[in-house]
Write a protein that holds these residues in place. Structure first.
Motif, short mmCIF file in Angstrom:
data_model
loop_
_atom_site.label_atom_id
_atom_site.label_comp_id
_atom_site.label_asym_id
_atom_site.label_seq_id
_atom_site.Cartn_x
_atom_site.Cartn_y
_atom_site.Cartn_z
N THR B 65 0.75 -0.88 -0.08
CA THR B 65 0.07 -0.04 -0.01
C THR B 65 0.96 1.29 0.05
O THR B 65 0.79 2.19 -0.96
CB THR B 65 -1.08 -0.09 1.14
OG1 THR B 65 -1.73 -1.21 1.10
CG2 THR B 65 -2.02 1.13 1.30
N ALA B 181 4.56 -0.22 -4.66
CA ALA B 181 4.58 0.07 -3.31
C ALA B 181 4.13 1.47 -2.71
O ALA B 181 3.64 1.61 -1.78
CB ALA B 181 5.68 -0.67 -2.83
N GLY B 182 4.75 2.48 -3.45
CA GLY B 182 4.57 3.59 -3.31
C GLY B 182 5.31 4.21 -1.82
O GLY B 182 5.28 5.46 -1.58
N ASN B 286 -2.95 2.41 -8.72
CA ASN B 286 -2.25 1.70 -7.39
C ASN B 286 -1.18 2.20 -7.07
O ASN B 286 -0.73 1.98 -6.01
CB ASN B 286 -2.06 0.08 -7.86
CG ASN B 286 -2.05 -0.23 -6.28
OD1 ASN B 286 -1.29 -1.14 -6.06
ND2 ASN B 286 -3.38 -0.09 -5.66
N GLY B 288 0.61 5.07 -5.76
CA GLY B 288 0.60 5.84 -4.48
C GLY B 288 1.84 6.66 -4.51
O GLY B 288 1.89 7.52 -3.36
N THR B 398 -5.36 0.16 -1.65
CA THR B 398 -3.91 -0.20 -1.40
C THR B 398 -3.02 0.91 -2.32
O THR B 398 -2.08 0.56 -2.73
CB THR B 398 -3.51 -1.67 -1.78
OG1 THR B 398 -3.49 -1.93 -2.78
CG2 THR B 398 -4.27 -2.45 -0.76
N THR B 399 -3.57 2.07 -2.19
CA THR B 399 -2.92 3.08 -3.21
C THR B 399 -1.69 3.68 -2.46
O THR B 399 -0.74 3.71 -2.94
CB THR B 399 -3.93 4.22 -3.75
OG1 THR B 399 -5.05 3.46 -4.08
CG2 THR B 399 -3.30 5.08 -4.74
N GLY B 400 -2.12 4.19 -1.24
CA GLY B 400 -1.18 4.82 -0.31
C GLY B 400 -0.89 6.28 -0.53
O GLY B 400 0.16 6.90 0.30
K LIG Z 1 0.40 1.28 -3.32
#
Ligand SMILES: [K+]
Ligand SMILES: [K+]
Lengths: 454, 454
Positions: B65, B181-182, B286, B288, B398-400
């Protein structure tokens, strides 16, 4: 042309006619109401109503929402009150009739029993069936309103100096509650009656009778008449909508009680708290009357109330929103899926797959429409996200509660709310039927292919 | 026991096993990651990580995330970076594998071709199929990451004093982007590269490759290898998810461009505006990562971004949310209904009714879960509805991305966000499968009865 083709053609014709009827009803009702509320002799001296405000008031009245851009008490005189009552009456009954009627036409596989209960006959023409249905509904609603008027009018002599005023207030209050209009001529909804549990109880009863759905009332009437004579079975619709309706009232009451502990209920007695919670919960089903200024609630409560307004009342009632049955079927469907069941069973009946898909279509479409309304309003109006979310849910649910921003909306903002009241009123299902035109027969088939979901 | 019974038993066993596998994977991944990020030698001198912050960091990393309650750059040293990279890697690949795997097990009627493409074989045991699939995914992801690492590392020599530092940053950036993952070790995401369109372009490419879905990558690879040799047909899944993915990127870009005219884009050149809009649109799928502080956007844009994060990425990708295919099928279903069609046709294929119902179940369940999360957070946290809505959508997708409230959440608030990241990661569909246990065979039937909908 064989018999089957012929029947298909007939069915399509009947559908088109009813779509035209609905559109015709709403458009003409709004036009006539706009003219009526614009009539100078309905206004208090010196009051001018702008065109958009007149349309807003008309749509709000026809859709029995009760959101107001102008104060009813400051704008209209006694003639205006009677005109409003007439529009609410006409709007409420028209809505109930059309709601029931659309179901009769489009809901396939309706048994003879249901059709008999709602007193229409497939062999009659569309129009005569409609007239019959409307007479039935009119009779029932007028009876409820009359009893409400007698009780409230008599009781209001305690509050008003003359019996005339008491009965005028009683009539308006009874019509407003039964049609779930939420309009008020006290200038502050039912806030003056916050301590009067009797007035609240009568209002709650009238609100529920208006919002519980016409077929439920008819079935209960049948049951009471034939009680004991032969075994009577309530329809799945009646069981489902009544259960959901009261479950939502109960959950709403508990939710408000819990979430306003230490906030709005600080220092209030248990019975005060209970009645505040109960009344504000019932009113989200569709009433729009309130015994307090809802903006005193905290954001969590307001969000909860918004969701309850979004769900709304029973189908074929005066209420709006996605409707109780829609919500119930979606929940049942999720529950059955999570339990690993292939069919959805409730009250010893099985829910049709078609109804499941339709319920979800209604919910998701409604969610998307309300979401876009919120985005547009938040971009162009100077209000908080909470206020706008609440207003949108209230308009779509045709509830009429407000945190107080309605009259301060810009003209584009008012138009968005008008559109929401209109859509919430006719319902997503009817809306999609109106735009869909005639049913298209599939002439070709493709192979099915599965895809990965969520 | 006849053959059919036997097959049923086998199927149930396989399902239970895979459910156990998923739960086992996530629980052990979180436990191991919590221990790893708590190791003192991974921290900068003097840093202490509380238990809930360690769990938060672990879940955020395993679910790729990227929401952070502690600043990565201030908390972790180089060892910590490598540990994080390892967790992201493991999390991202595990997620892709399990996502694809669950589909293989539970998506009925998958053709031989699809199964072949994803290199698994129904006759093999669950475990060996899983290992094979994971190897394939691992190879592909490592290849993408390695290319990203080479390009970014080399290019970063322009920015960093030593080649070691450039390549460490390049490696972390490539892993962080490919696994969506961001996380960042610059301390301010990609904001320092807001004017560097090359870095943004590479990041966008890596983000998309990670979020577009593993089966799409495999099919494209097959297509490139066999091009011209024989007619290749992309699966419906690939067409649908790819189309939806890029449509959402396009709509998001246009939306941000239009809604930030005269606000954030005031005084910026067209190419600056375009890249800001494009990058922030891609990142909602996604990633992030961000090239700006998102809280500079106005509420309407933030709400739009929230909805894009809620939709999320492709299934069987590293992304979360309700997933692109789910959203697409719901829209197609509404469109078909409004058009009066009984079947849903797209790309010369017909969508299965089961998939329609599942899509709607996923959307409505997700909506309800997020709604309750917002209500709980707004009741107990001191933030605005906008900030909380954004945070919830970001965690579920789960973007972050964050408007900056993550590190200021109370412990119960952090637990809610942890739960959302977890649910968003495994997906509503898998979640319902996990809780449903074995499929119940209907032993009795009730008559069907229609009800009135919305
Ligand atoms: K993410
Ligand atoms: K109302």
């Amino acid at each position: 042309m064989n018999v089957k083709d012929d029947r298909n053609t007939q069915r399509i014709t009947r559908r088109l006619t009813s779509v035209q009827l609905i559109v015709l009803f709403y458009v003409s009702a709004v036009v006539i109401s706009t003219i009526l509320v614009s009539l100078p002799f309905a206004h208090r001296p010196g009051v001018e109503l702008s065109f958009v405000d007149a349309v807003f008031t008309a749509v709000s009245a026809v859709s029995v929402t009760g959101l107001t851009v102008v104060s009813t008490i400051d704008t209209f005189n006694t003639t205006g009150y009677f005109i409003s009552m007439f529009i609410l009456q006409f709007g409420g009954i028209g809505i109930m009739t059309l709601g029931t009627f659309v179901w009769l036409l489009f809901g396939k596989k309706i048994g003879f029993r249901e059709r008999q209960l709602i007193m229409t006959d497939q062999n009659r023409s569309t129009f005569s069936g409609l007239v019959r249905l409307m007479k039935q509904i009119l009779g029932l609603i007028l009876l409820i309103e009359f009893i409400g008027f007698l009780i409230l009018g008599t009781y209001f002599m305690k509050y008003f100096p003359t019996w005339q005023e008491a009965y005028i207030q009683g009539a308006f209050a009874s019509v407003s509650a039964t049609t779930n209009a939420g309009f008020d001529i006290t200038g502050s909804s039912l806030v003056p009656f916050a301590q009067d549990y009797f007035v609240q109880f009568i209002n709650i009863t009238l609100l529920i009778l208006g919002a519980i759905g016409f077929p439920v009332l008819i079935e209960v009437k049948e049951y009471l008449i034939h009680r004991g004579n032969f075994p009577f079975r309530f329809s799945l619709y009646t069981k489902l909508t009544t259960f959901t309706f009261f479950a939502l009232v109960l959950i709403g009451t508990l939710f408000i009680l819990v979430f306003e502990q230490g906030n709005f209920f600080q220092g209030k007695t248990w019975h005060e708290s209970f009645f505040y919670a109960l009344f504000q919960s019932v009113t989200t089903r569709n009433g729009g009357l309130a015994t307090m200024d809802v903006s005193e609630f905290n954001n969590a409560t307001l969000l909860g109330i918004s969701s309850l307004m979004f769900i709304g009342a029973s189908p074929s009632s005066v209420g709006g929103g996605i409707r109780t049955t829609t919500f119930a079927i979606a929940l049942l469907s999720i529950y059955s899926f999570a339990k690993g069941k292939n069919t959805i069973k409730v009250f010893n009946r099985e829910i049709d797959q078609q109804d499941v898909i339709r319920s979800f279509i209604v919910i998701v479409t409604a969610g998307i429409i309300c979401f876009f309304a919120v985005i547009l309003l938040i971009r162009f109006e100077p209000f908080h996200l909470m206020e706008i979310t609440f207003e949108v849910a209230s308009a779509f649910g045709t509830t009429g509660l407000s945190m107080g921003i309605t009259s301060e909306l810009s003209t584009p903002g008012k138009i968005i709310i008008i559109a929401l009241m209109f859509i919430g009123r006719i319902g997503i299902f009817s809306l999609l039927f109106i735009i869909r035109g005639k049913e298209v027969k599939d002439r070709y088939q493709y192979p099915k292919e599965r895809v990965i979901i969520g």
